[in-house]
Design an enzyme around this catalytic site. Structure first.
Site, short mmCIF file in Angstrom:
data_model
loop_
_atom_site.label_atom_id
_atom_site.label_comp_id
_atom_site.label_asym_id
_atom_site.label_seq_id
_atom_site.Cartn_x
_atom_site.Cartn_y
_atom_site.Cartn_z
CG HIS A 117 6.69 -7.77 5.71
ND1 HIS A 117 5.54 -8.65 5.45
CD2 HIS A 117 6.11 -6.52 6.18
CE1 HIS A 117 4.60 -7.82 5.85
NE2 HIS A 117 4.90 -6.75 5.96
CG HIS A 145 3.32 -1.93 3.56
ND1 HIS A 145 4.20 -2.82 2.97
CD2 HIS A 145 3.01 -2.65 4.92
CE1 HIS A 145 4.27 -4.03 3.87
NE2 HIS A 145 3.85 -3.66 4.78
CD GLU A 189 2.58 1.35 11.86
OE1 GLU A 189 2.36 0.92 10.79
OE2 GLU A 189 2.20 0.99 13.04
CG ASP A 190 7.19 0.22 11.37
OD1 ASP A 190 6.43 0.51 12.37
OD2 ASP A 190 7.10 -0.99 10.73
CG ASP A 245 0.93 -5.85 5.70
OD1 ASP A 245 2.21 -6.44 5.65
OD2 ASP A 245 0.45 -4.96 6.83
CG ASP A 295 -15.80 -38.56 -2.60
OD1 ASP A 295 -16.37 -37.86 -1.80
OD2 ASP A 295 -16.20 -39.58 -2.90
#
Ligand code: MN
Length: 736
Positions: A61, A86, A90-91, A152, A272
């Site tokens: 990712h 990024h 946070e994770d 993201d 069209d």
């Protein structure tokens, strides 16, 4: 979950990394490579035990986001580094201090911004709005935060399949609500279209699939058309010695869908519609003249529609977009939009803000800075709730400018949707207040006419004119609206003062003291909410006090006599206010709407003076129909018991009883005629025009004008005046 073998995964990952490096055009130096390598290694290590819902290793990712930033947005090394990292703070165990120590202060700021935004994207709409606010707040730190966040989101949208249905809907909705408009405002056209398409694909899967399939089926027809359309242009441009490429682009699925919804047309009516794009390979100093040379070539072959020429090269859009657009008639009788631009402009259009970095010093940079500055002001100044803030900002996001001109050729920039009245107020408050209409490109239009870029606007004024209540709805700019409100307030205060002094005189003749108690007693008696309202109505004639029935004056005090158990004998003459209808008694219209719950029926739109009746609807309110209403027979015969007699109060009422009527007329086509007619309507008779349309056909014309009149007498007089105009053969009120 399908987890591939570690060997395959390792190989795939190494391939992604090589692709990232290959695509990072602006990060070729050894120093840049080193920073990317460091970020890559840290991200791989930090995410090593994490997997996405689809089962794939999480690191795929961030690397995909980094590739979007570099390949699709053209961003720099810092952006690549930050997008790789990024999600780490946070994770994972990585901290902001780690980031600062390894990479630097700038990276810390950006990743901090990204971490704060992603906070809780949960539950309620207000949380979304709050996040959106935070996201924009971070603009003041570094615009890369927003760009990476959009990248993201784009990757999450591209991989939304593995999510649960409800999560898909939530993310798709958010994307359409916030991210696509934001991408649009930042000039990221390609990404904006893709976000909208992906969002639609999850929100309306069947319709999306249907359009997609139809587009595929009709592709061959389109390609043939584009080729034959472009052939003569290509040949002529070659002869001119210009270097160029020509592309034909169908509209995005989302924009086709929007068009089908908005205009209520079928796919077959619009499939069209597409743009032919001519991209010139030309140096910056020659791009404008080459664009116009190309325009000249195109219009040698195909006649242009002069109303659809857009020169965003001379005046770029606020988000930096530059291009020359024209719409020409193809040999098959279809309008085709042709976009002419240089390669630089094309890159700007596709990659938006980021591409500006490459072409520093462009005028467009300024405009974007201005816009960011405005947002910052709104965010920092506003105490509004986050949701209101988003609404306002969304308005602003969509509020692209229209560029219009004064008769002297001065440029005035207004928000999209601005009307002639907005223009008038922009010129001067006095011009706005006295505005009775305008000439747009020499054609007479009503004050509510919506302006288009390129219009030349001349405002018509009258000394007798003053702002009306409904003007508030005829303007699109906040400044015009507040000026109108202020004028209305002032007007009301003046009227109130007049009414007050008139009442003072009347009290004096009757020997009543002009004191608060007496004024309030009278206000109560005529069933109004406030003395101020009563003064205004006395002044504008909606309220007439010839005498005070059933009152006595004792020592200067006003007393109304209430006879117990027995209603006053003749209610209508007792007070000038309309009463609720009693059995067998007629409904009196047009005096005071407050005490009576009635509305004019939409089917026949009665105006004061019309022969009318009231009809009690199921939902409770009373609807007033004209006796000549096409529905009247049915209503009267089937539901006689629900019909109320109704009549109008005084025919000469000024007031809120003004109503809309449509006039149809025809005659001999003559240039002066339309002006003559409009002049009578707006200037001579001070009637507001709403919608105006004229159609001419082989020497004759037909027109349709919506006007606002006081009553049938007023309308009748207007019709008579119009019938007297030489060249006019018929004048009728639209009866349906
Ligand atoms: Mn992410």
């Amino acid at each position: 979950m399908t987890v591939p073998t570690p060997e395959i995964e390792k190989r795939d990952l190494a391939r992604e990394y090589r692709r990232l490096l290959r695509g990072a055009e602006h990060s070729k130096s050894p120093e840049d490579r080193k920073r990317i390598r460091k970020a890559w290694e840290l991200a791989v290590e930090a995410h090593k035990d994490m997997r996405r819902r689809s089962g794939e290793a999480y690191i795929f990712h961030p690397v995909a986001v980094a590739r979007i930033c570099s390949e699709e947005m053209g961003l720099d090394t810092t952006s690549i580094v930050c997008s790789l990292l990024h999600d780490t703070v946070e994770d994972t165990w990585v901290t902001l201090d780690d980031i600062e120590r390894i990479f630097g202060k700038r990276e810390r700021v950006i990743i901090d911004g990204l971490t704060k935004i992603s906070g809780i994207f949960d539950a309620a709409q207000s949380a979304q709005a709050e996040n959106f606010r935070k996201m924009l707040l971070s603009l003041s730190n570094d615009i890369r935060v927003i760009l990476i966040k959009i990248a993201d989101r784009l990757h999450n949208m591209r991989t939304l399949d593995s999510m649960k249905r409800e999560k898909q809907l939530k993310i798709a909705g958010e994307t359409d609500f916030m991210y696509a408009p934001l991408a649009h405002r930042l000039g990221l056209y390609a990404i904006k279209s893709e976000l909208e398409d992906l969002s639609l694909r999850y929100r309306q899967p069947e319709q999306y699939a249907e359009i997609e399939q139809k587009l595929r089926k009709t592709k061959a027809v389109r390609t043939r058309f584009i080729n034959s359309f472009a052939a003569p242009i290509k040949e002529a441009l070659d002869k001119e010695g210009l270097k160029f490429s020509i592309k034909g682009r169908p509209k995005s699925i989302a924009s086709i869908w929007n068009k089908m919804q908005k205009q209520r047309v079928s796919f077959e009516d619009i499939y069209d519609i597409f743009a032919i794009r001519i991209i010139l390979d030309t140096p910056p100093e020659q791009e404008k003249s080459d664009a116009w040379r190309t325009y000249s070539v195109v219009t040698d072959f195909y006649p242009p529609n002069p109303d659809r020429l857009r020169d965003w090269i001379s005046i770029p859009k606020a988000n930096g977009y530059e291009s020359l657009h024209t719409t020409v008639m193809s040999p098959t009788g279809k309008w085709v939009e042709v976009q002419i631009r240089s390669e630089r402009m094309d890159e700007l259009a596709e990659k938006g803000y980021a591409a500006h970095w490459r072409y520093k010093g462009q005028r467009a940079d300024n405009r974007l800075d201005q816009w960011i500055g405005q947002i910052r002001e709104v965010i920092e100044g506003g105490e509004d709730s986050a949701l209101e803030f988003v609404d306002e900002l969304k308005l602003d996001l969509f509020n692209e400018e229209v560029y219009v001109f004064t008769p002297n050729g001065d440029l005035i920039v207004l928000g999209k949707g601005a009307t002639a009245l907005d223009f008038a107020f922009r010129v001067h408050t006095q011009v706005g207040q006295k505005c009775i209409g305008a000439k747009v490109n020499k054609k007479l239009v009503p004050i509510g006419h919506v302006l288009q870029s390129g219009d030349q606007v001349e405002i018509l004024t009258s000394r007798k004119q003053k702002p009306k209540e409904d003007w508030v709805n005829m303007v699109a700019t906040a400044s015009a609206r507040s000026k109108i409100r202020a004028a209305l307030r002032e007007d009301r205060q003046k009227l109130a003062a007049e009414g007050k002094s008139a009442l003072r005189k009347q009290f004096k003749t009757l020997g009543i003291d002009f004191i608060q108690a007496n004024i309030e007693a009278l206000t109560h008696r005529v069933r109004l909410d406030s003395p101020a309202e009563m003064f205004v109505r006395l002044a504008d004639g909606r309220l007439v006090l010839d005498e005070f029935p059933h009152h006595e004056v004792r020592g200067g005090r006003l007393h109304f006599i209430r006879k117990a158990a027995e209603p006053a004998p003749d209610k209508e003459s007792e007070t000038p206010v309309a009463q609720s209808p009693k059995k067998g008694e007629a409904l009196v219209l047009g005096v005071d709407k407050q005490s009576l719950d009635y509305t004019m029926a939409a089917c026949c739109r009665p105006i004061p003076g019309d022969d009318v009746f009231g009809f009690v609807t199921v939902s409770g309110g009373i609807k007033i129909h004209r006796s000549a209403c096409p529905n009247a027979t049915q209503l009267l015969s089937k539901y006689g018991y629900r019909v109320l007699k109704a009549r109008w109060a005084g025919q000469k009422e000024r007031s809120e009883s003004r109503a809309t009527a449509t006039i149809l007329f025809s005659g001999v086509d003559d240039i002066g005629l339309v002006n003559h007619i409009s002049g009578i309507i707006s200037a001579d008779m001070s009637v507001d025009m709403r919608k105006v349309s004229f159609e001419t056909n082989a020497g004759s014309f037909e027109g349709r004008i919506e006007v606002v009149v006081n009553d049938t007498e007023h309308l009748g007089e207007l019709l008579d005046r119009l019938r007297d105009v030489p060249g006019v053969s018929t004048v009728d009120r639209l009866e349906d």
